[in-house]
Design a protein around this motif. Sequence first.
Motif, PDB file in Angstrom:
ATOM      1  N   LEU A 193      35.864  33.989  37.764  1.00 27.53           N
ATOM      2  CA  LEU A 193      34.527  33.512  37.419  1.00 27.53           C
ATOM      3  C   LEU A 193      33.444  34.534  37.748  1.00 27.53           C
ATOM      4  CD1 LEU A 193      34.817  29.800  38.624  1.00 27.53           C
ATOM      5  CD2 LEU A 193      34.742  30.611  36.260  1.00 27.53           C
ATOM      6  N   ASN A 194      33.723  35.426  38.678  1.00 20.76           N
ATOM      7  CA  ASN A 194      32.738  36.429  39.080  1.00 20.76           C
ATOM      8  C   ASN A 194      32.957  37.785  38.409  1.00 20.76           C
ATOM      9  OD1 ASN A 194      31.372  34.671  40.845  1.00 20.76           O
ATOM     10  ND2 ASN A 194      32.878  35.029  42.455  1.00 20.76           N
ATOM     11  N   SER A 195      33.813  37.829  37.395  1.00 15.49           N
ATOM     12  CA  SER A 195      34.077  39.091  36.683  1.00 15.49           C
ATOM     13  C   SER A 195      32.788  39.656  36.100  1.00 15.49           C
ATOM     14  CB  SER A 195      35.082  38.860  35.553  1.00 15.49           C
ATOM     15  OG  SER A 195      36.306  38.369  36.051  1.00 15.49           O
ATOM     16  N   LYS A 196      32.577  40.955  36.284  1.00 15.75           N
ATOM     17  CA  LYS A 196      31.341  41.584  35.831  1.00 15.75           C
ATOM     18  C   LYS A 196      31.464  42.215  34.449  1.00 15.75           C
ATOM     19  CE  LYS A 196      29.603  42.491  40.493  1.00 15.75           C
ATOM     20  NZ  LYS A 196      29.127  43.529  41.445  1.00 15.75           N
ATOM     21  N   THR A 197      32.677  42.460  33.983  1.00 16.20           N
ATOM     22  CA  THR A 197      32.875  43.031  32.659  1.00 16.20           C
ATOM     23  C   THR A 197      33.937  42.222  31.924  1.00 16.20           C
ATOM     24  OG1 THR A 197      34.643  44.548  33.299  1.00 16.20           O
ATOM     25  CG2 THR A 197      32.375  45.331  33.587  1.00 16.20           C
ATOM     26  N   LEU A 198      33.908  42.302  30.598  1.00 11.97           N
ATOM     27  CA  LEU A 198      34.915  41.599  29.804  1.00 11.97           C
ATOM     28  C   LEU A 198      36.305  42.172  30.050  1.00 11.97           C
ATOM     29  CD1 LEU A 198      33.232  40.983  26.321  1.00 11.97           C
ATOM     30  CD2 LEU A 198      33.983  39.264  27.976  1.00 11.97           C
TER      31      LEU A 198
END
Length: 383
Positions: free
Chosen positions: A170-175
């Motif tokens: 949920l905290n991923s910064k990039t695809l």
Amino acid sequence: MFKGAAQQFFDLIHGHRLIYNACWEDPRIDRQLLRLEPQSELVVITSAGCNILDYLLDSPKEIHAVDVNYRQNALLEFKLALFARGNFEDLFALFGNGGIENYQEIYRSVQEDLSPAARKFWDRKIKYFSLGGVRRSFYWRGAAGDFAWLMRLILFGRAKNSQTALESFLNSKTLETQRRRYEPLGKKLHHRAVSWLIRQPWCLAQVGVPKAQMNLLNRTHPQGINGFVQEKIRRVMTETPIRENYFWRVYLTGSYIPECCPNYLKRENFRQIQAQIARVKLYNSTLTEFLKRHPGSYSHFVLLDHQDWLARHQPEALEEEWQYIFHNSRPRAKILMRSAGLELDFLPPRIRSRLRFFPERTFPLHARDRVGTYGSLHLAQVQ
């Protein structure tokens, strides 16, 4: 005519429970398509009311919130009362965090401002905001909440490593990172228990999917409803930024965060929405009954996906509803609707002939929908 057991269960659920505790349509897309103006007068199916509050940011003249399930209007009415009270922290505690220890005290502060029907409902159900028990969130209550809680339990259980993997995703910064972190989570969707649940009419009735929509999906998707669900979830989870996808966050975690929540729960929007809550009118009725009792010249209709059900079970009611929509529409009134299917075949040709559609606008926006569970999105204009 006797109804099947699945439809009887669907009617039972919808006649006796709060179904939607959060809207499951992306208002960012809605607002781009509706293009609301100060003179706009909308007729909207209430659902959980989140998107109606979102529409207020465009300052329309009036929004008529209509729902046959009075519990849905009771939910919106509670939110409106909290806005009127003017305490953002209490609003976010209940509808952002999903609960707080002093929920009863907050409720008592607005209890007398609610209609008798809404007050009767919340007098019995205010415990939905309790932090105790195994369901420590409002968003794991009601019919849709039951489904979300059960699916989360199957997919992630209580293991600490599963919770850590979910938070990391949920905290991923990039695809690119998001796609990589989704792979082990996505495999869980193929769990036999998940596949079995998705095929059960009684289970999908919890989230408002009637047997008619299930049949439609099984008929139109090569892998049936299981294939449809897995395909849609994978697209959302790998093609749209999860950090801004509050729809899935709330059902996966039971709460929003300030950086990822509906517009009505953002502090910077509170005063603007508060100043316009009197523009929202609530009605407990079908759409046709509302238009019979409140004839007017409305500029916008937001119909969600209820016409899938009408087309299968009450085609005469579908025809009558459109008769009253046409009769109470302004010239070039806009109508927004969604469907489980890929086509508009739920609308009879004589109705479609009176509408102009805009697939060049809806198709690319539908591809960016943060919810991703509908088969198609349609914007029509009355000719």
